[in-house]
Each structure stands twice: as structure tokens, then as C-alpha cells.
Design an enzyme around this catalytic site. Structure first.
Site, PDB file in Angstrom:
ATOM      1  N   HIS A 471       0.789  -1.234   0.000  1.00  0.00           N
ATOM      2  CA  HIS A 471       0.000   0.000   0.000  1.00  0.00           C
ATOM      3  C   HIS A 471       0.823   1.287   0.000  1.00  0.00           C
ATOM      4  O   HIS A 471       0.327   2.335  -0.420  1.00  0.00           O
ATOM      5  CB  HIS A 471      -0.919   0.000   1.227  1.00  0.00           C
ATOM      6  CG  HIS A 471      -2.183   0.790   1.023  1.00  0.00           C
ATOM      7  ND1 HIS A 471      -2.233   1.954   0.281  1.00  0.00           N
ATOM      8  CD2 HIS A 471      -3.446   0.589   1.466  1.00  0.00           C
ATOM      9  CE1 HIS A 471      -3.462   2.430   0.275  1.00  0.00           C
ATOM     10  NE2 HIS A 471      -4.217   1.615   0.986  1.00  0.00           N
ATOM     11  N   SER A 472       2.065   1.268   0.473  1.00  0.00           N
ATOM     12  CA  SER A 472       2.761   2.524   0.740  1.00  0.00           C
ATOM     13  C   SER A 472       3.095   3.315  -0.517  1.00  0.00           C
ATOM     14  O   SER A 472       3.148   4.544  -0.484  1.00  0.00           O
ATOM     15  CB  SER A 472       4.052   2.245   1.523  1.00  0.00           C
ATOM     16  OG  SER A 472       4.949   1.469   0.761  1.00  0.00           O
TER      17      SER A 472
END
Length: 490
Positions: A471-472
């Protein structure tokens, strides 16, 4: 085996007279191809940057402006109202250039200035239009006259087909909200979670913060907003994602599903070959900026910055904070099947392997009866645990030797591929099939997904696809765009 075979082309021996280095024909050929590919990629990137940077103009419009200016001078019409003459008088080398040459050079300089001014004016007008947010708060189908006029102007401004990064220089900066409004929204959000006594204490603390420390921090935010287009994005990435020390599996990573009722084929190798070939074609368009930007309502461009880290990206663990490793170029993927890792090259010299050729490679992996090496089967479980333990294990056991080379092959791949032996997907007769399908994509058995890669493509034995994304590096709509293109083409 492939790495060991290629190493024969590079040999050196230590003699009393020094080191005798021998380079085989194959390694010289690979060095030449690597340099050629790197130069070609830089030229493509430069071309894309230039075309995006001068949008909505183009190099051809620059030639047109120059031609019109020179033509007007030939017809004894001065469209510059004397500016060309002033530029000519300011040019150095008066004794070297003839009067005609000075006039021509001055006309080119004037035309370039007009061309650049038009681009800057366009960007400023578009930035002003994009600063209008009234359309967000109006109900669908009930647009005000102001919003309709704004939408008409936006359609005119974005009429020419844009490239991926054409609007990046025209997007308005993220405004810093008023400190009072921020505190008020915070108090509204925490009020339902507290009793009256705790809320009263929190309200008092918020007001004290507003009077003292909050004003100082607000000044720092304004200062940062002057030179950063988004004053919060880098902090959000680091403190919300990369500094999290808990497992990213389930807590951060998310998944995407295949079509539930449509399947192009039940052949696992064929589906993997087609999907990966489509992804690589998407990557090629992405690198060249040929993908149009995502447009809200079809007229409002969204920021495309996150898309550049979709491929060749890995989240590398650290003791205090992780960091994102993004490579400009990668030409292989790492494949996991029944506890074994494979490094699969995607190109034959400079040519991308066809879906049929990729299918053959995947079928060989599926047919390989060799057992996993000691410690190989559950290696990916390190990416599923807490980040501190993974960072220490990486430093202790993967900093040198064969382990370092193997880990590098995984982390420097375009993305990660999981060939699952299970046949999962939506089944009408099984009410739990969708939950089992989702759980497999979200976490698998905790060691058959490499959770640190930008995304892991999962191909089940019945030809169904899925995806697990870290997700980052980007928000879900970025991966969703790739997934929509992939499922549509496959």
C-alpha cells in the site's frame, strides 16, 4: 542454473604477474545490449518529458510560430511591434553576424518567447480553473450555471489528447486549511468516542494547542506549501506507512479479484503468460507516458505521480523505518511455485517474450518436480511478520553471498508471481468459495506471497487471477487502473 551457465563467459585467474581477466563473447554482447537499452530508454524518457512539459503545445507548434514570424518579416509586416529589432541590437557578435542573420536569430528568439508565454498562460488559466471545487458539493444532475460554465471551459482546455504527465505542472497546490477549521473537525470526529468529561478535557487541550504550539506549526506548514506541491504526501507515506512496525500483511496490503463469472481459459500457464504480457505492454506505455491521465468527470485531471512506481518497486524493511526501492529498469520477474523460487527473464535480447513463449516458461516451472531447497519454501514468511524482525534477519542472513544474490533477484524483479496449486474462485454451489478466494489473495498461507513487492500476481490452477498489493507506494485506484486494463484484455 541460468546464472551459473552465464558466469562461464566471465573468467579471471590470479597469476604471479597479476590478474588475468577474460571476457567471453556472450558477456560482451550482453554489456553492449545493456548499454544500448539504457540509452534508448533515456531518449524515450526525454522525449516523453519534453512532450508532457510543453502541453498543450508541441514541437510542431513551435516550428509553426517561427515560420509565421519569419514569413511576416518577409512580407514586411512586423508582428513583434519592434521587439525583434530591439533583440537584434542586443545580440552579441555584431561584427560576425550579417544583418539578415541577426534578424532571423532575433525572430526565432521572439517566436520562442511567444510560444513559451502561451504555454505558461495556459498552465496558469488551467490552474485557476482546477482550483474551483464547487462541482464536488453539487448533487448529480443538478449543476449550477457556474459549474456548467466551468465544465465547458475545462473541456476546451483539455481538448487536445494529453499524455500521462501533461497536467502535472498545471495542478494547483494543496491548500493549507485554517488551524481553527482543523481543530474544529478534529473535535467533531472524536466527540462520539468520548464521554463528556474526557471530551471537555480534550477540548481544553485543543484550544491550548491552537493558541501556542499550533500557530508555530501552522507557519511551518505554510512555509513548506510554498515549495512543495503537496505539503503532506511525503509525511503521509513515511509516518502512516513506512514507519509502521507491525506486519503489513492484512494490516496494510490489499487485494484485487478476477471476474467472478468469466474466465478466458482454465490453463494456468496460458493465463499467466497472457496476463504478464499484457502487464508488460502496460508498463511500456507507462514508461513512455502514453497512458492518458485519470480524469474525474472526464474533465478534471488527477495527479499521476504515484503511477511511476507501479513496477520495479519493493518495500525494503528497516529497524526504525522502511524505504521504497524503485529501479528505472528491470527485465525479469520472480515466480513462486510449491515452495520454489524461479527467476524468469522476460526479454530475448531486446524483444519482449510473446504470450506463447511465456506460457512455455511457466509450464516448465509447473512441471518441475524438484523439491525446495532447505529454508526456501517458507522464506516469504519474513515479509509477513513484523518489520523489525524482518529487518534484522535481512541484515544478519542476506547481506552477503548466495542469499544476498537470491534476495536481490526477488526485490529487483518487475513484480512477483505466485503460481498456486489450488483451484479457487467464485462457485455458485459453494457459499464460502468467495471468502476462501479473498483470504487466499489477502494472505495466502502467509509464506506464498512476497508482501514487500509493489504487487504480487496470483494465478490459480484453474486459470483464475488475483492480486495482492503493497500500500505505501500508491493508493488503490492506481492499481485498480492496471487491473481494469488487465482483466479487460484477458
Amino acid at each position: 542454473m541460468a546464472e551459473a551457465h552465464q558466469a562461464v563467459a566471465f573468467q579471471f585467474t590470479v597469476t604471479p604477474d597479476g590478474i588475468d581477466l577474460q571476457l567471453g563473447r556472450d558477456v560482451l554482447r550482453h554489456l553492449y545490449l545493456s548499454g544500448l537499452i539504457a540509452c534508448r530508454k533515456r531518449l524515450i524518457t526525454l522525449k516523453s518529458s519534453v512532450l508532457s512539459g510543453v502541453y498543450p503545445a508541441s514541437p510542431s507548434t513551435w516550428f509553426a510560430v517561427v515560420a509565421v514570424t519569419l514569413g511576416s518579416l518577409y512580407g514586411k509586416v512586423d508582428v513583434s511591434f519592434g521587439l525583434i529589432t530591439k533583440i537584434s541590437n542586443l545580440l552579441p557578435g555584431q561584427s560576425v553576424l550579417t544583418p539578415v542573420s541577426r534578424t532571423a536569430v532575433s525572430a526565432v528568439i521572439f517566436s520562442s518567447g511567444v510560444w513559451v508565454s502561451g504555454i505558461l498562460l495556459y498552465r496558469q488559466v488551467l490552474r485557476m480553473l482546477l482550483s474551483y471545487h464547487g462541482w464536488m458539493f453539487e448533487p448529480h444532475g443538478k449543476r449550477s450555471l457556474k459549474t456548467k460554465l466551468w465544465a465547458g471551459c475545462m473541456k476546451v482546455m483539455a481538448r487536445r489528447q494529453p499524455m500521462l504527465y501533461s497536467f502535472q505542472m498545471s495542478l494547483p497546490r494543496l491548500p493549507v486549511p485554517r488551524l481553527e477549521d482543523t481543530i474544529e473537525r478534529y473535535l467533531q470526529s472524536v466527540h462520539p468516542l468520548m464521554d463528556e468529561e474526557k471530551f471537555s478535557r480534550m477540548k481544553s487541550m485543543a484550544h491550548d494547542f491552537q493558541k501556542d504550539l499550533g500557530r508555530k506549526l501552522q507557519k511551518y506548514l505554510h512555509l513548506k506549501s510554498w515549495w512543495a506541491t503537496n505539503y503532506v504526501s511525503d509525511w503521509w507515506e513515511e509516518y502512516i506507512y513506512l514507519r509502521g512496525r507491525g506486519p503489513i500483511m492484512v494490516n496494510s496490503n490489499y487485494y484485487a479479484m478476477d471476474f467472478l463469472t468469466v474466465s478466458p481459459t482454465t490453463n494456468q500457464a496460458a493465463r499467466a503468460g497472457n496476463a504478464i504480457h499484457a502487464m508488460l505492454l502496460y508498463r511500456r506505455k507507462l514508461e513512455r507516458g502514453l497512458i492518458p491521465p485519470v480524469m474525474a468527470l472526464g474533465i478534471v485531471p488527477m495527479c499521476s505521480y504515484q503511477m511511476e512506481r507501479m513496477f520495479n518497486t519493493t518495500r525494503v524493511p528497516g529497524v526504525e523505518t522502511d524505504f521504497l526501492q524503485h529501479l528505472v529498469e528491470s527485465r525479469h520477474i520472480c515466480v513462486y511455485h510449491k515452495g520454489r523460487f524461479y527467476r524468469l527473464c522476460l526479454y530475448d535480447d531486446r524483444t519482449l517474450l510473446s504470450p506463447r513463449q511465456l506460457q512455455t516458461q511457466f509450464q516448465r516451472i509447473l512441471d518441475d518436480p524438484s523439491p525446495p531447497q532447505p529454508g526456501e519454501e517458507k522464506l516469504a514468511a519474513l515479509t509477513a511478520g513484523d518489520r523489525v524482525s524482518w529487518a534484522k534477519a535481512r541484515s544478519d542472513f542476506f547481506s552477503q553471498g548466495v542469499n544476498r544474490v537470491s534476495l536481490s533477484s526477488i526485490e529487483k524483479g518487475v513484480f512477483f508471481v505466485c503460481l498456486d496449486p489450488d483451484a479457487l474462485g467464485h462457485q455458485e454451489e459453494d457459499k464460502n468459495s468467495l471468502s476462501v478466494y479473498a483470504k487466499s489473495l489477502l494472505h495466502g498461507n502467509c509464506y506464498n506471497r512476497w508482501f514487500d513487492k509493489s504487487f504480487s500476481l496470483v494465478v490459480f490452477s484453474n486459470g483464475r487471477l488475483g492480486l495482492n498489493a503493497e500500500h505505501s507506494w500508491a493508493d488503490a485506484p492506481i492499481v485498480g487502473h492496471l487491473w481494469e486494463v488487465l482483466t479487460y484484455c484477458n
